[in-house]
Design an enzyme around this catalytic site. Sequence first.
Site, mmCIF file in Angstrom:
data_model
loop_
_atom_site.group_PDB
_atom_site.id
_atom_site.type_symbol
_atom_site.label_atom_id
_atom_site.label_comp_id
_atom_site.label_asym_id
_atom_site.label_seq_id
_atom_site.Cartn_x
_atom_site.Cartn_y
_atom_site.Cartn_z
ATOM 1 N N GLU A 279 0.832 -1.198 0.000
ATOM 2 C CA GLU A 279 0.000 0.000 0.000
ATOM 3 C C GLU A 279 0.873 1.256 0.000
ATOM 4 O O GLU A 279 1.973 1.268 0.558
ATOM 5 C CB GLU A 279 -0.902 -0.004 1.242
ATOM 6 C CG GLU A 279 -1.812 1.216 1.340
ATOM 7 C CD GLU A 279 -2.551 1.301 2.667
ATOM 8 O OE1 GLU A 279 -3.594 1.976 2.720
ATOM 9 O OE2 GLU A 279 -2.083 0.690 3.660
ATOM 10 N N LYS A 356 -9.856 1.865 -1.878
ATOM 11 C CA LYS A 356 -9.964 1.498 -0.473
ATOM 12 C C LYS A 356 -11.326 1.954 0.027
ATOM 13 O O LYS A 356 -11.737 3.089 -0.192
ATOM 14 C CB LYS A 356 -8.832 2.162 0.323
ATOM 15 C CG LYS A 356 -8.669 1.643 1.755
ATOM 16 C CD LYS A 356 -7.408 2.234 2.382
ATOM 17 C CE LYS A 356 -7.114 1.613 3.739
ATOM 18 N NZ LYS A 356 -5.828 2.121 4.306
ATOM 19 N N CYS A 390 -5.238 -2.869 3.116
ATOM 20 C CA CYS A 390 -4.881 -2.693 4.524
ATOM 21 C C CYS A 390 -6.088 -2.719 5.461
ATOM 22 O O CYS A 390 -6.624 -3.777 5.761
ATOM 23 C CB CYS A 390 -4.090 -1.394 4.674
ATOM 24 S SG CYS A 390 -3.165 -1.281 6.234
#
Length: 528
Positions: A279, A356, A390
């Site tokens: 990331e 995300k 993440c």
Amino acid sequence: MAKKEENKLQQPGAHLTVRNATLADVPAIVALADRVYGPLKMETYPRAAIVGQINNFRQGQIVVMVGDALVGYCATFRISGDVALKPHTWNEITGNGFASRHDIHGDWLYGMEVCIDNAYRGYRIGQRLYNERKKLCQSLGLKGVVFAGRMPNLHKRLKKVGSVENYIDQVVHKQIKDPVLSFQLRNGFEVIGVIPNYLDDDTESLNYAAHLVWYNPKVPQEDEKPVKKYGVRMPDVVRIATVQYMQRRVTSFAEFLKYIEYFVDVVADYKSDFVVFPELLTLQLLSIEDQELSPFESIEALTKYTPRLKDAFRDMALSYNVNIIAGSHPTRVENGRIENISYIFLRDGRIFEQPKIHPTPNERYWWDIEGGSSLTAIDTDCGPIGVLICYDSEFPELGRHLADQGVQILFVPFCTDERQSYLRVRYCCQARAVENQMYVVMSGNVGNLPNVSNMDIQYAQSCILTPCDFPFARDGIAADTTPNVETVAFADLRPESLIMARNSGTVQNLKDRRHDLYRMQWRGDKKQ
């Protein structure tokens, strides 16, 4: 019957084509279902459900084409007779429409959908699709085809005939007609019972369904001894590489690409199918400026690299014949929002984006990053994959949504500053692997970037995780790395092991879900 001049079959040279559905057909299938079920005020299919049907059992999903127009769709999956021949609901047996209960050991073919464009009725499209089901059933050596059929005329006649059973009996003996049930009987199906509360929104059928079967004449129907369903060795593997990447100062975009290409070259030499980077990989580019930038200046500086990044990564994926999950890149999108986006570059030249969904408090504070709203399976030459960036891995519903779409390998690029933060991601990724019986691949940053906000320190121990069961590594870890050093970890993953675990494992998390009690509904499905 629809007027034939209103459809493309009336055009010179037009003809019907029957073939297996592909993911490229998904928008057209969704549109077809909307046209057919919308007027009936019945719940239609979200995009993700069709994706799940195709990914879970591509062989069983069939479309009828007239030129480039999709005019018919048939959805099936394999399931045990112990389940399919007993009373059930549509949501329960189909996994809420995703065909996620597909069982490779199932001895029956379950018909969950036949959908035909009203403008093309009269061309025996339904019969063609039923014939394809029978052919598939016979080619797989299954006992037969089973499904629950609608009875659209029931609401008109129930008062007169007295009961659902009497209605079916009169249709069977041709005393009355039902547009669906009469057709199914003509195609060789037999009624074995009545299922109440099958479809909640099928008001025409008063929520009843006729339980129907077609027995495969090539397969004996007597009971057979149980077949051993474990211990099989699979020859095919998917090779995965995860790069634990060191963030360091660079003086130019070309130098940045040199470091990236080095790892792509290495994993290509090892014949990897996939390589994943961490990331916020591209924050390294901010070190070129040689000064600390404000959050606004940082995003604007990164955004100017986006076109060159996409061109360079796409070229590497093609040149080195490897699928690249290129970490993530904070990007100002067309509507002015800032999103943290993972770009996926496939070795056939296609590019996908996965934003995300849940920005962390730090991302919102430093860069005003907002969460995306789409989460879809990505079709690759090694099967469907998914990406969670993440923090997203800490939300179990996201992994389950991808599992329902047929995803078997989940990639998690991450960026964490210290061990506690890292372990939150690690433990959640292991949980996603167990509860969804999938592989999870983590890739994180090490090193540091002076003068780049929110990238002061890094902690990572990248790894490749598996479910915890006999076909997999003892500790559920296919590959691990030494913490905080730049390195690459490889693992050969066997998709067939996942299929075995999902259908015959010590525990079977996906199969054992209580679809009669709960489900997850993704509100953005229609817009994906």
